[in-house]
Design a protein around this motif. Structure first.
Motif, mmCIF file in Angstrom:
data_model
loop_
_atom_site.group_PDB
_atom_site.id
_atom_site.type_symbol
_atom_site.label_atom_id
_atom_site.label_comp_id
_atom_site.label_asym_id
_atom_site.label_seq_id
_atom_site.Cartn_x
_atom_site.Cartn_y
_atom_site.Cartn_z
ATOM 1 N N ILE A 129 0.867 -1.175 0.000
ATOM 2 C CA ILE A 129 0.000 0.000 0.000
ATOM 3 C C ILE A 129 0.904 1.225 0.000
ATOM 4 N N THR A 130 0.697 2.133 -0.960
ATOM 5 C CA THR A 130 1.565 3.295 -1.102
ATOM 6 C C THR A 130 0.727 4.561 -1.109
ATOM 7 N N ALA A 131 1.036 5.469 -0.204
ATOM 8 C CA ALA A 131 0.361 6.762 -0.183
ATOM 9 C C ALA A 131 0.952 7.659 -1.270
ATOM 10 N N PRO A 132 0.175 8.583 -1.827
ATOM 11 C CA PRO A 132 0.687 9.446 -2.893
ATOM 12 C C PRO A 132 1.762 10.399 -2.387
ATOM 13 N N SER A 133 2.714 10.721 -3.265
ATOM 14 C CA SER A 133 3.794 11.641 -2.929
ATOM 15 C C SER A 133 3.408 13.064 -3.306
ATOM 16 N N GLY A 134 4.150 14.019 -2.733
ATOM 17 C CA GLY A 134 3.917 15.408 -3.060
ATOM 18 C C GLY A 134 2.733 16.029 -2.360
ATOM 19 N N ARG A 135 2.206 15.376 -1.321
ATOM 20 C CA ARG A 135 1.076 15.928 -0.582
ATOM 21 C C ARG A 135 1.091 15.351 0.827
ATOM 22 N N ASP A 136 0.304 15.943 1.714
ATOM 23 C CA ASP A 136 0.143 15.401 3.050
ATOM 24 C C ASP A 136 -0.820 14.217 3.001
ATOM 25 N N ASN A 137 -0.566 13.224 3.854
ATOM 26 C CA ASN A 137 -1.377 12.011 3.850
ATOM 27 C C ASN A 137 -1.786 11.622 5.262
ATOM 28 N N VAL A 138 -2.983 11.038 5.349
ATOM 29 C CA VAL A 138 -3.467 10.427 6.584
ATOM 30 C C VAL A 138 -3.669 8.944 6.303
ATOM 31 N N ILE A 139 -2.916 8.103 7.007
ATOM 32 C CA ILE A 139 -2.927 6.653 6.765
ATOM 33 C C ILE A 139 -3.328 5.966 8.060
ATOM 34 N N ASP A 140 -4.367 5.162 8.000
ATOM 35 C CA ASP A 140 -4.871 4.465 9.184
ATOM 36 C C ASP A 140 -4.986 2.981 8.877
ATOM 37 N N CYS A 141 -4.252 2.162 9.632
ATOM 38 C CA CYS A 141 -4.279 0.708 9.466
ATOM 39 C C CYS A 141 -4.859 0.104 10.745
ATOM 40 N N PRO A 142 -6.165 -0.202 10.783
ATOM 41 C CA PRO A 142 -6.834 -0.541 12.037
ATOM 42 C C PRO A 142 -6.570 -1.948 12.551
ATOM 43 N N ALA A 143 -5.901 -2.789 11.768
ATOM 44 C CA ALA A 143 -5.645 -4.163 12.221
ATOM 45 C C ALA A 143 -4.188 -4.557 11.997
ATOM 46 N N GLY A 144 -3.292 -3.589 12.000
ATOM 47 C CA GLY A 144 -1.878 -3.892 11.872
ATOM 48 C C GLY A 144 -1.425 -4.049 10.434
ATOM 49 N N VAL A 145 -0.175 -4.513 10.284
ATOM 50 C CA VAL A 145 0.427 -4.770 8.970
ATOM 51 C C VAL A 145 0.892 -6.222 8.970
ATOM 52 N N ASN A 146 0.357 -7.012 8.048
ATOM 53 C CA ASN A 146 0.637 -8.448 8.035
ATOM 54 C C ASN A 146 2.045 -8.754 7.539
ATOM 55 N N ALA A 147 2.552 -9.896 7.943
ATOM 56 C CA ALA A 147 3.862 -10.348 7.489
ATOM 57 C C ALA A 147 3.881 -10.435 5.966
ATOM 58 N N GLY A 148 4.947 -9.941 5.348
ATOM 59 C CA GLY A 148 5.071 -9.958 3.896
ATOM 60 C C GLY A 148 4.465 -8.760 3.214
ATOM 61 N N ASP A 149 3.724 -7.936 3.952
ATOM 62 C CA ASP A 149 3.118 -6.730 3.390
ATOM 63 C C ASP A 149 3.946 -5.500 3.739
ATOM 64 N N THR A 150 3.820 -4.448 2.898
ATOM 65 C CA THR A 150 4.538 -3.192 3.102
ATOM 66 C C THR A 150 3.571 -2.032 2.989
ATOM 67 N N VAL A 151 3.657 -1.094 3.911
ATOM 68 C CA VAL A 151 2.887 0.148 3.852
ATOM 69 C C VAL A 151 3.883 1.296 3.750
ATOM 70 N N LEU A 152 3.745 2.106 2.696
ATOM 71 C CA LEU A 152 4.662 3.211 2.426
ATOM 72 C C LEU A 152 3.943 4.535 2.568
ATOM 73 N N GLY A 153 4.486 5.431 3.390
ATOM 74 C CA GLY A 153 4.005 6.791 3.380
ATOM 75 C C GLY A 153 4.460 7.500 2.119
ATOM 76 N N GLY A 154 3.823 8.602 1.799
ATOM 77 C CA GLY A 154 4.216 9.356 0.621
ATOM 78 C C GLY A 154 5.459 10.183 0.887
ATOM 79 N N SER A 155 6.266 10.408 -0.147
ATOM 80 C CA SER A 155 7.437 11.268 -0.027
ATOM 81 C C SER A 155 7.049 12.713 -0.322
ATOM 82 N N ASP A 156 7.873 13.628 0.155
ATOM 83 C CA ASP A 156 7.686 15.063 -0.106
ATOM 84 C C ASP A 156 6.360 15.587 0.428
ATOM 85 N N GLY A 157 5.961 15.096 1.578
ATOM 86 C CA GLY A 157 4.760 15.573 2.241
ATOM 87 C C GLY A 157 4.778 15.099 3.680
#
Length: 394
Positions: A61-89
């Protein structure tokens, strides 16, 4: 008694690999690592109000870059999965569950909050950490504020199964490329009946070029419950100026269970400051020792301050600062200076007493100031069963 275990340290390039004997596993609060883990896929997060779910074929899961982001994962991050915040924001990332996979912040000014879930009850009670073994948080925003808390414990029957609070971090927090303030807290004990809180860190924390690392044991949960150690794992201050503060939590028992450090701490290389304190005893136990693990100075001048916990009830003394742990663990706290001029301050907890057998000391372990011109201040100055080398006692 379960066998002792070894935790490797010195994971950063250019630092020697060391191993620290941490004594009996009975010191650690129970921690489950499998109850909520899954194969890759199935992580669900809301990114700027839009729900996204990973799959085995698309585990990111990748948040868009170049802007501010709000990311909410209510049940954690499973093994083998990756969550990326956006860059430049600026990313605000909230995880309400365990990180078994990978989480990266990546923004300009990010806030990351990870809170371990409530305990699961079937087939037996299990508490769950904020970051599990194998889970990784990369703190690679330009500037970040990070808070990781372990899941709470469970106990409702005095003779039935229970689970103590879980560690805040049992995996890896890598903050080597940013300026960050990282706080890691163990899970609280049961709010219903007495049990033990979770330790702050049993994994690895690699600090930033600047900023701070604060690690503490979890809250005891209720009056009469026991606190926990701040650190059983590895904390490395890195090449910069990051300060490190570690504290065992307060509780009824005190003693080794609530030591400030029972793992390995290495100060940052440039003006590194390390402050460690044992938890207070609120019942008949002695105040917890400040250090029964290993604390090392960085390559530059370091200031290391270690204080035993206080005793706020009962006839016992406060804990030793740098200590030889009491039976059955009997680990010897060690403090090693580096090649530069280091300052080492060791204080016994209150009440302080130099009386034989029942008193306490700033140091009942081993201290070696290393190279340079080093000063050691030890209060109380009783030296029974202790060594101090290459350090002028003031």
């Amino acid at each position: 008694m379960p066998p002792p275990f070894l935790i490797p340290c010195g994971l950063r390039a250019g630092r020697p690999v060391r191993f620290v004997l941490l004594g009996s596993l009975t010191l650690l609060a129970p921690m489950a690592t499998s109850g909520l883990a899954h194969a890759a896929g199935g992580t669900t997060c809301t990114v700027n109000g839009v729900e996204q779910t990973t799959s085995a074929g698309s585990p990111q899961i990748t948040a868009p870059s170049g802007r501010d982001n709000v990311i909410d994962c209510p049940a954690g991050v499973n093994a083998g999965d990756t969550v990326l915040g956006g860059s430049d924001g600026a990313n605000r990332i909230t995880v309400e569950g365990t990180v078994y996979g990978t989480l990266r912040s990546r923004g300009s000014v990010d806030t990351v909050t990870i809170t371990g879930p409530l305990p699961t009850l079937s087939p037996r009670p299990e508490s769950h950490p904020g970051i599990a073994p194998g889970g990784v948080l990369y703190v690679d925003a330009v500037k970040s504020t990070v808070t990781v808390t372990g899941g709470t414990g469970y106990r409702q029957d005095p003779i039935g199964p229970s689970a103590g609070g879980a560690p805040g971090n049992a995996g890896t927090i890598d903050g080597t490329v940013s300026t960050s303030d990282i706080t890691v807290i163990g899970g609280s004990g049961s709010p219903d009946l007495n049990n033990v809180a979770g330790p702050g860190n049993t994994g690895t924390i690699l600090a930033t070029s600047a900023g701070s690392v604060t690690v503490q044991g979890g809250d005891r949960g209720r009056v009469g419950g026991d606190g926990s150690a701040g650190n059983y794992g590895v904390i490395d201050g890195g090449p910069g100026t990051a300060s490190i503060t570690v504290r065992g939590s307060d509780g009824g028992l005190g003693e080794n269970l609530q030591a400030g450090n029972a793992g390995t701490i290495t100060a940052s290389d440039t003006g590194g400051k390390v402050t460690v304190r044992g938890g207070d005893s609120t019942a008949l136990g002695r105040g917890a020792p400040g250090n029964i693990g290993s604390i090392r100075a960085g390559s530059g001048p370091s200031t290391i301050t270690v204080t035993g916990g206080d005793t706020t009830a009962g006839p016992r003394s406060g804990g030793d600062g740098n200590a030889t742990a009491s039976f059955p663990d009997e680990a010897v706290g060690t403090i090693a200076g580096g090649p530069s001029n280091d300052t080492i301050i060791l204080n016994g907890g209150r009440p302080q007493s130099s009386l034989p057998l029942i008193g306490n000391s700033g140091n009942s372990g081993d201290v070696d100031g290393g190279g340079g011109t080093n000063t050691c201040t030890i209060t109380p100055a009783k030296t029974f069963f202790s060594t101090v080398d290459n350090c002028t006692i003031t």
